[in-house]
Design a protein around this motif. Structure first.
Motif, PDB file in Angstrom:
ATOM      1  N   ALA A  21       0.705  -1.055   0.050  1.00 50.17           N
ATOM      2  CA  ALA A  21       0.105  -0.128  -0.252  1.00 50.17           C
ATOM      3  C   ALA A  21       0.860   1.243   0.120  1.00 50.17           C
ATOM      4  O   ALA A  21       2.099   1.050   0.158  1.00 50.17           O
ATOM      5  CB  ALA A  21      -0.626  -0.156   1.365  1.00 50.17           C
ATOM      6  N   PHE A  22       0.251   2.317  -0.237  1.00 51.67           N
ATOM      7  CA  PHE A  22       0.990   3.555  -0.459  1.00 51.67           C
ATOM      8  C   PHE A  22       1.049   4.296   1.125  1.00 51.67           C
ATOM      9  O   PHE A  22       0.228   4.848   1.641  1.00 51.67           O
ATOM     10  CB  PHE A  22       0.459   4.464  -1.180  1.00 51.67           C
ATOM     11  CG  PHE A  22       1.169   5.712  -1.878  1.00 51.67           C
ATOM     12  CD1 PHE A  22       2.121   6.444  -1.228  1.00 51.67           C
ATOM     13  CD2 PHE A  22       1.139   6.020  -3.122  1.00 51.67           C
ATOM     14  CE1 PHE A  22       2.856   7.454  -1.622  1.00 51.67           C
ATOM     15  CE2 PHE A  22       1.729   7.102  -3.718  1.00 51.67           C
ATOM     16  CZ  PHE A  22       2.821   7.859  -2.765  1.00 51.67           C
ATOM     17  N   ILE A  23       2.327   4.196   1.880  1.00 51.28           N
ATOM     18  CA  ILE A  23       2.349   4.953   3.065  1.00 51.28           C
ATOM     19  C   ILE A  23       2.406   6.282   3.086  1.00 51.28           C
ATOM     20  O   ILE A  23       3.254   6.850   2.112  1.00 51.28           O
ATOM     21  CB  ILE A  23       3.453   4.350   3.964  1.00 51.28           C
ATOM     22  CG1 ILE A  23       3.714   2.961   3.960  1.00 51.28           C
ATOM     23  CG2 ILE A  23       3.945   5.090   5.290  1.00 51.28           C
ATOM     24  CD1 ILE A  23       5.233   2.363   4.451  1.00 51.28           C
ATOM     25  N   VAL A  24       1.471   7.241   3.555  1.00 50.82           N
ATOM     26  CA  VAL A  24       1.207   8.458   3.380  1.00 50.82           C
ATOM     27  C   VAL A  24       1.598   9.344   4.835  1.00 50.82           C
ATOM     28  O   VAL A  24       1.656  10.534   4.892  1.00 50.82           O
ATOM     29  CB  VAL A  24       0.091   8.971   2.758  1.00 50.82           C
ATOM     30  CG1 VAL A  24      -0.133   8.507   1.394  1.00 50.82           C
ATOM     31  CG2 VAL A  24      -1.181   8.449   3.597  1.00 50.82           C
ATOM     32  N   GLU A  25       1.410   8.447   5.894  1.00 50.48           N
ATOM     33  CA  GLU A  25       1.812   9.148   7.230  1.00 50.48           C
ATOM     34  C   GLU A  25       2.287   7.859   8.262  1.00 50.48           C
ATOM     35  O   GLU A  25       1.631   6.806   8.109  1.00 50.48           O
ATOM     36  CB  GLU A  25       0.465   9.856   7.654  1.00 50.48           C
ATOM     37  CG  GLU A  25       0.554  10.409   9.182  1.00 50.48           C
ATOM     38  CD  GLU A  25      -0.739  10.865   9.707  1.00 50.48           C
ATOM     39  OE1 GLU A  25      -1.003  11.945   9.104  1.00 50.48           O
ATOM     40  OE2 GLU A  25      -1.331  10.145  10.472  1.00 50.48           O
ATOM     41  N   ALA A  26       2.891   8.265   9.128  1.00 52.71           N
ATOM     42  CA  ALA A  26       3.352   7.141  10.368  1.00 52.71           C
ATOM     43  C   ALA A  26       3.414   8.004  11.812  1.00 52.71           C
ATOM     44  O   ALA A  26       3.741   9.051  11.635  1.00 52.71           O
ATOM     45  CB  ALA A  26       4.921   6.846   9.893  1.00 52.71           C
ATOM     46  N   THR A  27       2.787   7.191  12.454  1.00 51.68           N
ATOM     47  CA  THR A  27       2.888   7.594  13.922  1.00 51.68           C
ATOM     48  C   THR A  27       4.027   6.804  14.631  1.00 51.68           C
ATOM     49  O   THR A  27       4.025   5.499  14.660  1.00 51.68           O
ATOM     50  CB  THR A  27       1.587   7.567  14.742  1.00 51.68           C
ATOM     51  OG1 THR A  27       0.563   8.411  14.032  1.00 51.68           O
ATOM     52  CG2 THR A  27       1.966   8.204  16.083  1.00 51.68           C
ATOM     53  N   LEU A  28       5.177   7.577  15.087  1.00 47.07           N
ATOM     54  CA  LEU A  28       6.428   6.797  15.371  1.00 47.07           C
ATOM     55  C   LEU A  28       6.717   7.106  17.131  1.00 47.07           C
ATOM     56  O   LEU A  28       6.387   7.930  17.412  1.00 47.07           O
ATOM     57  CB  LEU A  28       7.657   7.514  14.644  1.00 47.07           C
ATOM     58  CG  LEU A  28       7.411   7.670  13.187  1.00 47.07           C
ATOM     59  CD1 LEU A  28       8.629   8.634  12.588  1.00 47.07           C
ATOM     60  CD2 LEU A  28       7.452   6.177  12.423  1.00 47.07           C
ATOM     61  N   ASN A  29       7.164   5.857  17.473  1.00 46.82           N
ATOM     62  CA  ASN A  29       7.593   6.119  19.055  1.00 46.82           C
ATOM     63  C   ASN A  29       8.838   6.669  18.978  1.00 46.82           C
ATOM     64  O   ASN A  29       9.693   6.028  18.282  1.00 46.82           O
ATOM     65  CB  ASN A  29       7.353   4.746  19.692  1.00 46.82           C
ATOM     66  CG  ASN A  29       6.138   4.265  19.563  1.00 46.82           C
ATOM     67  OD1 ASN A  29       5.076   4.994  19.999  1.00 46.82           O
ATOM     68  ND2 ASN A  29       6.034   2.916  19.343  1.00 46.82           N
ATOM     69  N   THR A  30       8.981   7.735  19.820  1.00 47.68           N
ATOM     70  CA  THR A  30      10.410   8.467  20.136  1.00 47.68           C
ATOM     71  C   THR A  30      11.161   7.785  20.908  1.00 47.68           C
ATOM     72  O   THR A  30      10.300   6.765  21.939  1.00 47.68           O
ATOM     73  CB  THR A  30      10.425   9.822  20.249  1.00 47.68           C
ATOM     74  OG1 THR A  30       9.680  10.114  21.485  1.00 47.68           O
ATOM     75  CG2 THR A  30       9.517  10.513  19.080  1.00 47.68           C
ATOM     76  N   VAL A  31      12.479   7.815  21.137  1.00 44.92           N
ATOM     77  CA  VAL A  31      13.191   7.469  22.227  1.00 44.92           C
ATOM     78  C   VAL A  31      14.264   8.514  22.736  1.00 44.92           C
ATOM     79  O   VAL A  31      14.324   9.480  22.105  1.00 44.92           O
ATOM     80  CB  VAL A  31      14.126   6.216  21.683  1.00 44.92           C
ATOM     81  CG1 VAL A  31      13.524   5.091  21.081  1.00 44.92           C
ATOM     82  CG2 VAL A  31      15.033   6.883  20.605  1.00 44.92           C
ATOM     83  N   VAL A  32      14.697   8.160  23.972  1.00 45.47           N
ATOM     84  CA  VAL A  32      15.805   8.955  24.397  1.00 45.47           C
ATOM     85  C   VAL A  32      16.820   8.553  24.371  1.00 45.47           C
ATOM     86  O   VAL A  32      17.154   7.171  24.802  1.00 45.47           O
ATOM     87  CB  VAL A  32      15.608   9.255  25.929  1.00 45.47           C
ATOM     88  CG1 VAL A  32      16.539  10.137  26.671  1.00 45.47           C
ATOM     89  CG2 VAL A  32      14.306  10.055  26.315  1.00 45.47           C
ATOM     90  N   ILE A  33      18.089   8.880  23.584  1.00 47.08           N
ATOM     91  CA  ILE A  33      19.278   8.481  23.337  1.00 47.08           C
ATOM     92  C   ILE A  33      20.331   9.239  24.532  1.00 47.08           C
ATOM     93  O   ILE A  33      20.568  10.463  24.215  1.00 47.08           O
ATOM     94  CB  ILE A  33      19.850   8.517  22.173  1.00 47.08           C
ATOM     95  CG1 ILE A  33      18.837   7.810  21.292  1.00 47.08           C
ATOM     96  CG2 ILE A  33      21.372   8.150  21.943  1.00 47.08           C
ATOM     97  CD1 ILE A  33      19.326   7.811  19.439  1.00 47.08           C
ATOM     98  N   PRO A  34      20.654   8.530  25.563  1.00 47.06           N
ATOM     99  CA  PRO A  34      21.334   9.257  26.453  1.00 47.06           C
ATOM    100  C   PRO A  34      23.230   9.893  25.920  1.00 47.06           C
ATOM    101  O   PRO A  34      23.468   9.262  24.630  1.00 47.06           O
ATOM    102  CB  PRO A  34      21.762   8.442  27.605  1.00 47.06           C
ATOM    103  CG  PRO A  34      21.650   6.962  27.097  1.00 47.06           C
ATOM    104  CD  PRO A  34      20.400   7.234  25.879  1.00 47.06           C
ATOM    105  N   ARG A  35      23.611  10.748  26.561  1.00 45.12           N
ATOM    106  CA  ARG A  35      24.707  11.057  26.240  1.00 45.12           C
ATOM    107  C   ARG A  35      25.816   9.842  25.896  1.00 45.12           C
ATOM    108  O   ARG A  35      25.569   9.076  26.927  1.00 45.12           O
ATOM    109  CB  ARG A  35      25.423  12.206  27.104  1.00 45.12           C
ATOM    110  CG  ARG A  35      24.585  13.551  27.022  1.00 45.12           C
ATOM    111  CD  ARG A  35      25.265  14.864  27.808  1.00 45.12           C
ATOM    112  NE  ARG A  35      24.629  16.097  27.595  1.00 45.12           N
ATOM    113  CZ  ARG A  35      24.984  16.954  26.561  1.00 45.12           C
ATOM    114  NH1 ARG A  35      26.073  16.590  25.838  1.00 45.12           N
ATOM    115  NH2 ARG A  35      24.166  17.704  26.297  1.00 45.12           N
ATOM    116  N   SER A  36      26.660   9.968  25.192  1.00 44.18           N
ATOM    117  CA  SER A  36      27.348   8.766  24.893  1.00 44.18           C
ATOM    118  C   SER A  36      28.837   8.993  24.521  1.00 44.18           C
ATOM    119  O   SER A  36      29.246   9.923  24.628  1.00 44.18           O
ATOM    120  CB  SER A  36      26.722   8.368  23.511  1.00 44.18           C
ATOM    121  OG  SER A  36      25.338   7.766  23.673  1.00 44.18           O
ATOM    122  N   ALA A  37      29.440   7.787  24.340  1.00 41.64           N
ATOM    123  CA  ALA A  37      30.991   7.903  24.167  1.00 41.64           C
ATOM    124  C   ALA A  37      31.032   7.581  22.555  1.00 41.64           C
ATOM    125  O   ALA A  37      30.368   6.658  22.082  1.00 41.64           O
ATOM    126  CB  ALA A  37      31.951   7.310  24.754  1.00 41.64           C
TER     127      ALA A  37
END
Length: 537
Positions: free
Chosen positions: A226-242
């Motif tokens: 099917a033709f994707i026209v919109e998506a609802t996405l779950n976001t994440v927290v990416i902590p400070r990293s090395a």
């Protein structure tokens, strides 16, 4: 056997919704009727400028993607509202044309502008609507990853997505969405809450794990059903990293490659890394999510890479996500303060809808090119490239051997510099179980993508093509043909359906038959409503 298919024209006899088969009209009359229908379907501020025909000066630019392969669609139309997409799909089917969705134009064979089809470009359906708590974001499927990251940046959250800023969300989700956080967080498609899609009959439906769950499973990594026209996405927290950056000279590239490949995929899943191999040197990038310089230094020490004579290694910490992503677009080799990293990130990630560089000497096509953060530095358009590409998953069932690595090093090291050989060797071994139709999440150990630049000199290009053909003939019997659908290869030597979708092929055929029985959304290697040649489902 080469599985080279060409969809020469997209004009087909389709079944109408009433069940009546229609006969194809004369090409000129059919083309005129298609354009007339498309004109009527564009209900949002339509002055005709969003329709590009083969006779238009901007046709070459509009029909070209990031990867420079020529395709000749019947018509290209730029939708700016979801409400336009369903009627446009109906225009295609009513006039005997297949419909090609296009969100970003990154298809590696440019099949997002497929020969003879109606191309519906949604790069201007690119809104990014962040929920009040920022735990979800709803995006138009034409939004580019750079715009998504730029707008989420001030919230302290982000999306678990890839590095390339100009990739469109719709196409990216359709192939699975590998990324540089995936060993701990999974593929991008593991973070979709729901999607709105236009079906082959032009209707708009919302899909999720509770609504059309079979279609929701298929569109996340299995291609186009099917033709994707919109998506609802779950976001994440990416902590400070090395972060770690390494460089190895021509004399050390072989040793570095062996040591990296025996080490990287076996580390803590929070450590995501990639070796970039060139004919005359090699480099390593690594992201240790939420960890310190001391912790990253400790795992690098186990690799032996720091013991290589002449190795250049930089490890820095307290890196925010913009710092970390900048490493992968080669604007940084050390983390900086957040403000400096943000300004550098803008130069790549603060994209406009038509975020692809003009083709020299060709009339460009673009409109409403306002960046995601309108008052900040605009990103440089993503360059177009002409290349030859081969991609393989190294699976846990068929691990690498010294002989295989030595072959790659010897053959690539002998290539002329004009071919600009480059291989990405990305660590997989993902710790998160698959939730989607992406087939290799549980089994992949590494992803190898090989490329050489195509050349205006036929002899030089022939050397590059022969290298790729020889490489393929050597590797497939040893590591198998599993590959990534985001890097489609028209010259693939094995069954493309098995290579790109593995054990999921028959289940995907069932979904296709249920939702797109007329194969309206199709390309030469896509799953159809009937089993592929040689398959029994």
């Amino acid at each position: 056997m080469k599985f080279r298919f060409t969809l020469a024209v997209g004009i087909v006899a389709l079944q109408t919704l009433s069940g009546v088969l229609f006969a194809a009209a004369a090409p000129e009359k059919r083309s005129a009727k298609l354009k007339q229908c498309v004109n009527k379907a564009l209900t949002q501020s339509n002055d005709g400028s969003r329709i590009i025909a083969p006779s238009d000066a901007t046709y070459e630019a509009a029909s070209s993607g990031v990867i420079l392969f020529s395709e000749f669609p019947a018509l290209i139309v730029y939708a700016i509202s979801i409400s336009e997409v369903g009627p446009l799909v109906k225009c295609g089917t009513a006039n005997g044309y297949k419909v090609t969705p296009r969100s970003g134009g990154h298809h590696f064979e440019n099949w997002s502008a497929l020969n003879g089809t109606l191309v519906v470009d949604i790069s201007h359906i690119d809104y990014v609507k962040v929920a009040d708590d920022a735990k979800q974001v709803t995006v138009g499927a034409g939004a580019r990853l750079g715009a998504l990251y730029s707008i989420l940046g001030s919230t302290g959250r982000t999306f678990n997505g890839g590095i390339c800023p100009s990739v469109g969300v719709g196409g990216y989700l359709g192939v699975g969405g590998y990324n540089m956080q995936m060993r701990a967080l999974g593929m991008a498609v593991d973070h979709i809450a729901s999607a709105k899609v236009v079906l082959a009959d032009g209707s708009l439906v919302t899909i999720s794990t509770t609504s059309h769950p079979d279609l929701f499973w298929a569109i996340r990594g299995g291609g186009t059903y099917a033709f994707i026209v919109e998506a609802t996405l779950n976001t994440v927290v990416i902590p400070r990293s090395a972060m770690v950056w390494m460089n190895f000279t021509s004399a050390d590239r072989d040793e570095a490659t062996h040591k990296y490949l025996s080490w990287a995929s076996q580390q803590d899943p929070l450590f995501n890394s990639q070796l970039n191999l060139y004919s005359d040197h090699a480099g390593v990038l690594g992201w240790y999510i939420g960890k310190s310089v001391a912790e990253l230094t400790a795992i690098v020490k186990t690799s032996g890479l720091q013991d290589i004579s002449g190795a250049q290694i930089k490890i820095t910490g307290n890196c925010n996500t913009e710092n970390s992503r900048n490493f992968w677009v080669y604007t940084q080799t050390e983390c900086t303060d957040d403000a400096t990293a943000h300004e550098l990130a803008n130069t790549y990630y603060n994209v406009v809808p038509d975020d692809i560089a003009p083709i020299p000497g060709v009339t460009n096509f673009a409109f409403d090119d306002v960046p995601a953060l309108p008052t900040q530095t605009k990103a440089t358009p993503w360059p177009r490239i002409a290349l030859i590409n081969k991609t393989y998953f190294v699976t846990k069932a068929k691990p690498l051997t010294k002989e295989i690595i030595d072959y790659i090093l010897a053959k690539s090291g002998a290539l002329p510099p004009e071919l600009a050989f480059w291989t990405e060797m990305t660590s997989f071994n993902i710790s998160v179980p698959a939730t989607s139709s992406f087939p290799w999440q549980d089994s992949a150990d590494y992803l190898f993508r090989f490329e050489v630049t195509r050349s205006a000199d036929p002899k030089t290009e022939a050397v590059g093509q022969q290298f790729m053909d020889d490489l393929d003939a050597y590797l497939v019997p040893k590591i198998g043909s599993s590959s990534y659908a985001g890097y489609i290869d028209a010259r693939i030597s094995s069954d493309p359906h098995e290579a790109y979708w593995g054990k999921n092929v028959c289940k995907l055929v069932g979904v296709k038959k249920r939702y797109d029985p007329w194969n309206v959304f199709a390309n030469p290697f896509s799953i159809g409503p009937e089993p592929p040649r040689g398959w029994e489902c």
